[in-house]
Design a protein around this motif. Structure first.
Motif, PDB file in Angstrom:
ATOM      1  N   SER A 133       0.849  -1.194   0.000  1.00 22.27           N
ATOM      2  CA  SER A 133       0.000   0.000   0.000  1.00 22.27           C
ATOM      3  C   SER A 133       0.889   1.249   0.000  1.00 22.27           C
ATOM      4  O   SER A 133       2.087   1.185   0.294  1.00 22.27           O
ATOM      5  CB  SER A 133      -0.892   0.018   1.244  1.00 22.27           C
ATOM      6  N   GLU A 134       0.285   2.358  -0.308  1.00 22.15           N
ATOM      7  CA  GLU A 134       1.020   3.623  -0.303  1.00 22.15           C
ATOM      8  C   GLU A 134       1.568   3.927   1.095  1.00 22.15           C
ATOM      9  O   GLU A 134       2.698   4.393   1.235  1.00 22.15           O
ATOM     10  CB  GLU A 134       0.103   4.752  -0.789  1.00 22.15           C
ATOM     11  N   ASN A 135       0.786   3.638   2.119  1.00 25.56           N
ATOM     12  CA  ASN A 135       1.244   3.874   3.491  1.00 25.56           C
ATOM     13  C   ASN A 135       2.429   2.985   3.852  1.00 25.56           C
ATOM     14  O   ASN A 135       3.344   3.428   4.544  1.00 25.56           O
ATOM     15  CB  ASN A 135       0.103   3.670   4.490  1.00 25.56           C
ATOM     16  N   GLU A 136       2.413   1.745   3.410  1.00 29.11           N
ATOM     17  CA  GLU A 136       3.548   0.858   3.666  1.00 29.11           C
ATOM     18  C   GLU A 136       4.805   1.386   2.994  1.00 29.11           C
ATOM     19  O   GLU A 136       5.887   1.366   3.583  1.00 29.11           O
ATOM     20  CB  GLU A 136       3.266  -0.554   3.153  1.00 29.11           C
ATOM     21  N   LEU A 137       4.661   1.860   1.769  1.00 28.47           N
ATOM     22  CA  LEU A 137       5.804   2.409   1.035  1.00 28.47           C
ATOM     23  C   LEU A 137       6.359   3.639   1.737  1.00 28.47           C
ATOM     24  O   LEU A 137       7.575   3.791   1.868  1.00 28.47           O
ATOM     25  CB  LEU A 137       5.413   2.745  -0.405  1.00 28.47           C
ATOM     26  N   LYS A 138       5.475   4.518   2.193  1.00 30.09           N
ATOM     27  CA  LYS A 138       5.915   5.718   2.911  1.00 30.09           C
ATOM     28  C   LYS A 138       6.667   5.333   4.176  1.00 30.09           C
ATOM     29  O   LYS A 138       7.678   5.933   4.512  1.00 30.09           O
ATOM     30  CB  LYS A 138       4.720   6.606   3.256  1.00 30.09           C
ATOM     31  N   SER A 139       6.174   4.312   4.850  1.00 26.19           N
ATOM     32  CA  SER A 139       6.824   3.854   6.063  1.00 26.19           C
ATOM     33  C   SER A 139       8.246   3.374   5.774  1.00 26.19           C
ATOM     34  O   SER A 139       9.186   3.715   6.505  1.00 26.19           O
ATOM     35  CB  SER A 139       5.999   2.718   6.681  1.00 26.19           C
ATOM     36  N   ILE A 140       8.422   2.610   4.722  1.00 28.40           N
ATOM     37  CA  ILE A 140       9.755   2.125   4.344  1.00 28.40           C
ATOM     38  C   ILE A 140      10.643   3.303   3.964  1.00 28.40           C
ATOM     39  O   ILE A 140      11.801   3.388   4.365  1.00 28.40           O
ATOM     40  CB  ILE A 140       9.674   1.131   3.162  1.00 28.40           C
ATOM     41  N   LEU A 141      10.096   4.235   3.220  1.00 28.24           N
ATOM     42  CA  LEU A 141      10.859   5.395   2.766  1.00 28.24           C
ATOM     43  C   LEU A 141      11.437   6.175   3.940  1.00 28.24           C
ATOM     44  O   LEU A 141      12.579   6.600   3.912  1.00 28.24           O
ATOM     45  CB  LEU A 141       9.971   6.299   1.914  1.00 28.24           C
ATOM     46  N   TYR A 142      10.658   6.332   5.002  1.00 29.02           N
ATOM     47  CA  TYR A 142      11.100   7.171   6.097  1.00 29.02           C
ATOM     48  C   TYR A 142      11.733   6.416   7.262  1.00 29.02           C
ATOM     49  O   TYR A 142      12.183   7.030   8.213  1.00 29.02           O
ATOM     50  CB  TYR A 142       9.957   8.071   6.554  1.00 29.02           C
ATOM     51  N   THR A 143      11.800   5.089   7.168  1.00 31.66           N
ATOM     52  CA  THR A 143      12.522   4.333   8.192  1.00 31.66           C
ATOM     53  C   THR A 143      13.966   4.072   7.771  1.00 31.66           C
ATOM     54  O   THR A 143      14.791   3.721   8.608  1.00 31.66           O
ATOM     55  CB  THR A 143      11.842   3.002   8.526  1.00 31.66           C
ATOM     56  N   HIS A 144      14.256   4.244   6.500  1.00 34.08           N
ATOM     57  CA  HIS A 144      15.636   4.070   6.032  1.00 34.08           C
ATOM     58  C   HIS A 144      16.427   5.306   6.419  1.00 34.08           C
ATOM     59  O   HIS A 144      16.141   6.409   5.972  1.00 34.08           O
ATOM     60  CB  HIS A 144      15.674   3.877   4.508  1.00 34.08           C
ATOM     61  N   SER A 145      17.428   5.104   7.212  1.00 29.29           N
ATOM     62  CA  SER A 145      18.190   6.245   7.742  1.00 29.29           C
ATOM     63  C   SER A 145      18.892   7.030   6.649  1.00 29.29           C
ATOM     64  O   SER A 145      19.075   8.226   6.763  1.00 29.29           O
ATOM     65  CB  SER A 145      19.214   5.762   8.768  1.00 29.29           C
ATOM     66  N   ASP A 146      19.272   6.370   5.570  1.00 29.61           N
ATOM     67  CA  ASP A 146      20.017   7.068   4.526  1.00 29.61           C
ATOM     68  C   ASP A 146      19.134   7.851   3.577  1.00 29.61           C
ATOM     69  O   ASP A 146      19.636   8.569   2.718  1.00 29.61           O
ATOM     70  CB  ASP A 146      20.882   6.090   3.744  1.00 29.61           C
ATOM     71  N   ILE A 147      17.815   7.765   3.723  1.00 28.17           N
ATOM     72  CA  ILE A 147      16.952   8.530   2.818  1.00 28.17           C
ATOM     73  C   ILE A 147      16.016   9.461   3.585  1.00 28.17           C
ATOM     74  O   ILE A 147      15.079   9.977   3.016  1.00 28.17           O
ATOM     75  CB  ILE A 147      16.166   7.632   1.852  1.00 28.17           C
ATOM     76  N   LYS A 148      16.281   9.723   4.829  1.00 34.43           N
ATOM     77  CA  LYS A 148      15.454  10.660   5.584  1.00 34.43           C
ATOM     78  C   LYS A 148      15.628  12.088   5.070  1.00 34.43           C
ATOM     79  O   LYS A 148      14.796  12.939   5.288  1.00 34.43           O
ATOM     80  CB  LYS A 148      15.804  10.613   7.071  1.00 34.43           C
ATOM     81  N   HIS A 149      16.724  12.342   4.352  1.00 33.02           N
ATOM     82  CA  HIS A 149      16.965  13.686   3.866  1.00 33.02           C
ATOM     83  C   HIS A 149      15.984  14.115   2.778  1.00 33.02           C
ATOM     84  O   HIS A 149      15.969  15.265   2.396  1.00 33.02           O
ATOM     85  CB  HIS A 149      18.400  13.795   3.341  1.00 33.02           C
TER      86      HIS A 149
END
Length: 53
Positions: A35-51
Motif C-alpha cells: 500500500s502507499e502507506n507501507e511504502l511511505k513507512s519504508i521510505l522514512y525508516t531508512h536512515s540514509d533517505i530521511k533527507h
C-alpha cells in the motif's frame, strides 16, 4: 512524516526508493503489492533517505 511525503504519489515513492537502491519490501514483496502507506513507512525508516524531507 513530512508534508512533502503526503503529496507524493505511489509511483513517486517507488521511484524514490529505487533511486536509493531499495528494490523490494522487507518481507520480499514487490512494491506494487504494498500500500502507499507501507511504502511511505519504508521510505522514512531508512536512515540514509530521511533527507528527502
Amino acid at each position: 512524516m513530512c508534508e512533502i511525503a503526503k503529496e507524493k504519489s505511489k509511483s513517486e515513492i517507488i521511484t524514490a526508493l529505487i533511486d536509493h537502491n531499495v528494490f523490494k519490501m522487507p518481507d520480499g514483496r514487490q512494491f506494487y503489492e504494498a500500500s502507499e502507506n507501507e511504502l511511505k513507512s519504508i521510505l522514512y525508516t531508512h536512515s540514509d533517505i530521511k533527507h528527502i524531507c
